[in-house]
Motif scaffolding. Sequence first.
Motif, PDB file in Angstrom:
ATOM      1  N   ILE A   1       1.037  -1.972  30.288  1.00 10.26           N
ATOM      2  CA  ILE A   1       1.930  -1.015  30.932  1.00 10.26           C
ATOM      3  C   ILE A   1       3.365  -1.375  30.572  1.00 10.26           C
ATOM      4  N   HIS A   2       4.066  -0.462  29.921  1.00 11.00           N
ATOM      5  CA  HIS A   2       5.437  -0.715  29.498  1.00 11.00           C
ATOM      6  C   HIS A   2       6.408   0.113  30.331  1.00 11.00           C
ATOM      7  N   GLY A   3       7.395  -0.560  30.905  1.00  9.04           N
ATOM      8  CA  GLY A   3       8.401   0.125  31.710  1.00  9.04           C
ATOM      9  C   GLY A   3       7.822   0.610  33.025  1.00  9.04           C
ATOM     10  N   GLY A   4       8.466   1.654  33.573  1.00 10.94           N
ATOM     11  CA  GLY A   4       7.971   2.261  34.804  1.00 10.94           C
ATOM     12  C   GLY A   4       8.253   1.474  36.056  1.00 10.94           C
ATOM     13  N   TYR A   5       9.281   0.608  36.016  1.00 14.80           N
ATOM     14  CA  TYR A   5       9.565  -0.226  37.180  1.00 14.80           C
ATOM     15  C   TYR A   5      10.705   0.316  38.037  1.00 14.80           C
ATOM     16  N   LYS A   6      11.394   1.362  37.577  1.00 12.95           N
ATOM     17  CA  LYS A   6      12.531   1.888  38.316  1.00 12.95           C
ATOM     18  C   LYS A   6      12.064   2.570  39.603  1.00 12.95           C
ATOM     19  N   VAL A   7      12.685   2.201  40.719  1.00 19.37           N
ATOM     20  CA  VAL A   7      12.342   2.798  41.997  1.00 19.37           C
ATOM     21  C   VAL A   7      12.967   4.186  42.081  1.00 19.37           C
ATOM     22  N   THR A   8      12.129   5.192  42.247  1.00 26.09           N
ATOM     23  CA  THR A   8      12.616   6.570  42.301  1.00 26.09           C
ATOM     24  C   THR A   8      12.958   6.985  43.728  1.00 26.09           C
ATOM     25  N   THR A   9      12.163   6.563  44.703  1.00 28.40           N
ATOM     26  CA  THR A   9      12.417   6.876  46.107  1.00 28.40           C
ATOM     27  C   THR A   9      12.219   5.608  46.927  1.00 28.40           C
ATOM     28  N   PRO A  10      12.744   5.593  48.140  1.00 24.03           N
ATOM     29  CA  PRO A  10      12.552   4.410  48.989  1.00 24.03           C
ATOM     30  C   PRO A  10      11.087   4.108  49.295  1.00 24.03           C
ATOM     31  N   LYS A  11      10.207   5.099  49.156  1.00 19.78           N
ATOM     32  CA  LYS A  11       8.796   4.915  49.480  1.00 19.78           C
ATOM     33  C   LYS A  11       7.904   4.829  48.247  1.00 19.78           C
ATOM     34  N   TRP A  12       8.516   4.624  47.079  1.00 22.73           N
ATOM     35  CA  TRP A  12       7.735   4.535  45.837  1.00 22.73           C
ATOM     36  C   TRP A  12       8.324   3.430  44.974  1.00 22.73           C
ATOM     37  N   ASP A  13       7.469   2.537  44.486  1.00 21.83           N
ATOM     38  CA  ASP A  13       7.945   1.371  43.748  1.00 21.83           C
ATOM     39  C   ASP A  13       7.886   1.531  42.241  1.00 21.83           C
ATOM     40  N   GLY A  14       7.592   2.720  41.740  1.00 23.60           N
ATOM     41  CA  GLY A  14       7.682   2.941  40.304  1.00 23.60           C
ATOM     42  C   GLY A  14       6.366   3.308  39.644  1.00 23.60           C
ATOM     43  N   ARG A  15       6.500   3.913  38.460  1.00 22.07           N
ATOM     44  CA  ARG A  15       5.333   4.413  37.720  1.00 22.07           C
ATOM     45  C   ARG A  15       4.340   3.328  37.342  1.00 22.07           C
ATOM     46  N   ARG A  16       4.821   2.111  37.087  1.00 24.45           N
ATOM     47  CA  ARG A  16       3.898   1.058  36.649  1.00 24.45           C
ATOM     48  C   ARG A  16       2.808   0.790  37.691  1.00 24.45           C
ATOM     49  N   TYR A  17       3.159   0.960  38.967  1.00 22.79           N
ATOM     50  CA  TYR A  17       2.167   0.716  40.018  1.00 22.79           C
ATOM     51  C   TYR A  17       1.204   1.895  40.149  1.00 22.79           C
ATOM     52  N   ASP A  18       1.660   3.094  39.817  1.00 20.82           N
ATOM     53  CA  ASP A  18       0.746   4.228  39.729  1.00 20.82           C
ATOM     54  C   ASP A  18      -0.282   3.976  38.623  1.00 20.82           C
ATOM     55  N   GLU A  19       0.191   3.492  37.471  1.00 16.24           N
ATOM     56  CA  GLU A  19      -0.707   3.219  36.351  1.00 16.24           C
ATOM     57  C   GLU A  19      -1.685   2.097  36.682  1.00 16.24           C
ATOM     58  N   PHE A  20      -1.184   1.071  37.361  1.00 16.07           N
ATOM     59  CA  PHE A  20      -2.051  -0.038  37.750  1.00 16.07           C
ATOM     60  C   PHE A  20      -3.161   0.457  38.672  1.00 16.07           C
ATOM     61  N   ALA A  21      -2.799   1.248  39.676  1.00 20.03           N
ATOM     62  CA  ALA A  21      -3.784   1.764  40.623  1.00 20.03           C
ATOM     63  C   ALA A  21      -4.799   2.666  39.926  1.00 20.03           C
ATOM     64  N   SER A  22      -4.330   3.493  39.005  1.00 21.00           N
ATOM     65  CA  SER A  22      -5.223   4.367  38.265  1.00 21.00           C
ATOM     66  C   SER A  22      -6.199   3.557  37.419  1.00 21.00           C
ATOM     67  N   PHE A  23      -5.723   2.473  36.808  1.00 21.37           N
ATOM     68  CA  PHE A  23      -6.589   1.608  35.998  1.00 21.37           C
ATOM     69  C   PHE A  23      -7.702   1.027  36.859  1.00 21.37           C
ATOM     70  N   LEU A  24      -7.351   0.516  38.043  1.00 20.91           N
ATOM     71  CA  LEU A  24      -8.355  -0.067  38.927  1.00 20.91           C
ATOM     72  C   LEU A  24      -9.393   0.967  39.350  1.00 20.91           C
ATOM     73  N   ALA A  25      -8.933   2.126  39.808  1.00 18.12           N
ATOM     74  CA  ALA A  25      -9.852   3.109  40.377  1.00 18.12           C
ATOM     75  C   ALA A  25     -10.595   3.914  39.316  1.00 18.12           C
ATOM     76  N   ASP A  26      -9.867   4.442  38.342  1.00 18.81           N
ATOM     77  CA  ASP A  26     -10.455   5.383  37.387  1.00 18.81           C
ATOM     78  C   ASP A  26     -11.179   4.686  36.237  1.00 18.81           C
ATOM     79  N   ASP A  27     -10.608   3.581  35.740  1.00 11.16           N
ATOM     80  CA  ASP A  27     -11.202   2.902  34.586  1.00 11.16           C
ATOM     81  C   ASP A  27     -12.179   1.793  34.987  1.00 11.16           C
ATOM     82  N   LEU A  28     -11.869   1.061  36.051  1.00  7.48           N
ATOM     83  CA  LEU A  28     -12.690  -0.094  36.422  1.00  7.48           C
ATOM     84  C   LEU A  28     -13.649   0.196  37.567  1.00  7.48           C
ATOM     85  N   GLY A  29     -13.471   1.317  38.252  1.00 14.70           N
ATOM     86  CA  GLY A  29     -14.402   1.688  39.308  1.00 14.70           C
ATOM     87  C   GLY A  29     -14.217   0.955  40.621  1.00 14.70           C
ATOM     88  N   VAL A  30     -13.033   0.389  40.858  1.00 11.38           N
ATOM     89  CA  VAL A  30     -12.764  -0.276  42.130  1.00 11.38           C
ATOM     90  C   VAL A  30     -12.568   0.788  43.209  1.00 11.38           C
TER      91      VAL A  30
END
Length: 335
Positions: free
Chosen positions: A233-262
């Motif tokens: 995951i490259h970049g995506g660390y900029k906080v867009t809103t006070p309740k969102w920590d950035g795109r990289r964490y969206d990608e991380f969560a998607s990897f766990l759930a969609d690709d790894l089946g967690v």
Amino acid sequence: MSLHQNLVAPFVVEPKEAHTHTVVFLHRLPEATKDADLPAKVLSAKRTSRNSNHQTLAEQFPTVRWVFPHPKCGHRPYNNLTAEDKAAVGLTGSSPYITQILLREAKLLREKAEVANGLERVILGGQGETAEAGHEAMASFPEVRASIRRMPDQVAAFMRETLHSSEWSDACTDPRLVGYVGMHAEDAVVTRDQTAYRAATMKVVSSSSSSSASPSDGGVNSSIIANTPHRFIHGGYKVTTPKWDGRRYDEFASFLADDLGVYRVPIAAPPKTDERLRKERKAAAEEEARKHQLTAREKYLEELAANKVEEKERLDKVRRQIEADNRERRERAER
């Protein structure tokens, strides 16, 4: 995790439900970080843009145990350990610090969560230099002795004792972690974990004609690296809103759930208000009245059109799956 002059046991966030997976993630927070601040700074506390509830990763993945080993101050923060450091974190034997953490979590999953292959339920990750350090730990597992590599029963026994596989299974022939995540800066510089992944994949492909890597062919560590699904995951660390920590964490969560089946908690539907229920009932009544006025031919034509839409959606789904399979074959061939 935060830098320490003298190591202490990893910071752990326990699962909220029955334990199924473990994430071992390497942070490198400043030495001045206080223990009281850690719960809000670690990966499990990060929020995604998935829904309006602003849930943390720990809340979205309630069956995951989160383990954050502390690094040492100085060069090679996970390797320059003193005897006191090793005793403090419970290290035994000659395997490196993070490698032993991975094995410890694999053993815990096998014994407590009662999964057959503990290592296949462990996700490893890090950011920048810690991602590279974590990937080095994936290449530091004990190897099968050359004298027994062609003895299936001996290899199976070694894998059971070392990688905590309770039975003869894919863990004996295709050992792997469930996944690896390397978070890096936005630039396109090739990092050491990416280079090591490509090298290991090429090594096992050249040493075996099979589609997966085996300890009998390329060695345990090359097999683990080549067989483990990777996400860079490259970049995506900029906080867009006070309740969102950035795109990289969206990608991380998607990897766990969609690709790894967690398991990931489903998105809760918004509560239905009295006004919304009234509108839904009115729309349903109007639709029922409309259908009642249709002739038999009009009903048949509507049913035929609906069937065509369903068939098109089914074919589109099959086509997407075929395209995904073809992409995976091309990627394997390129490796």
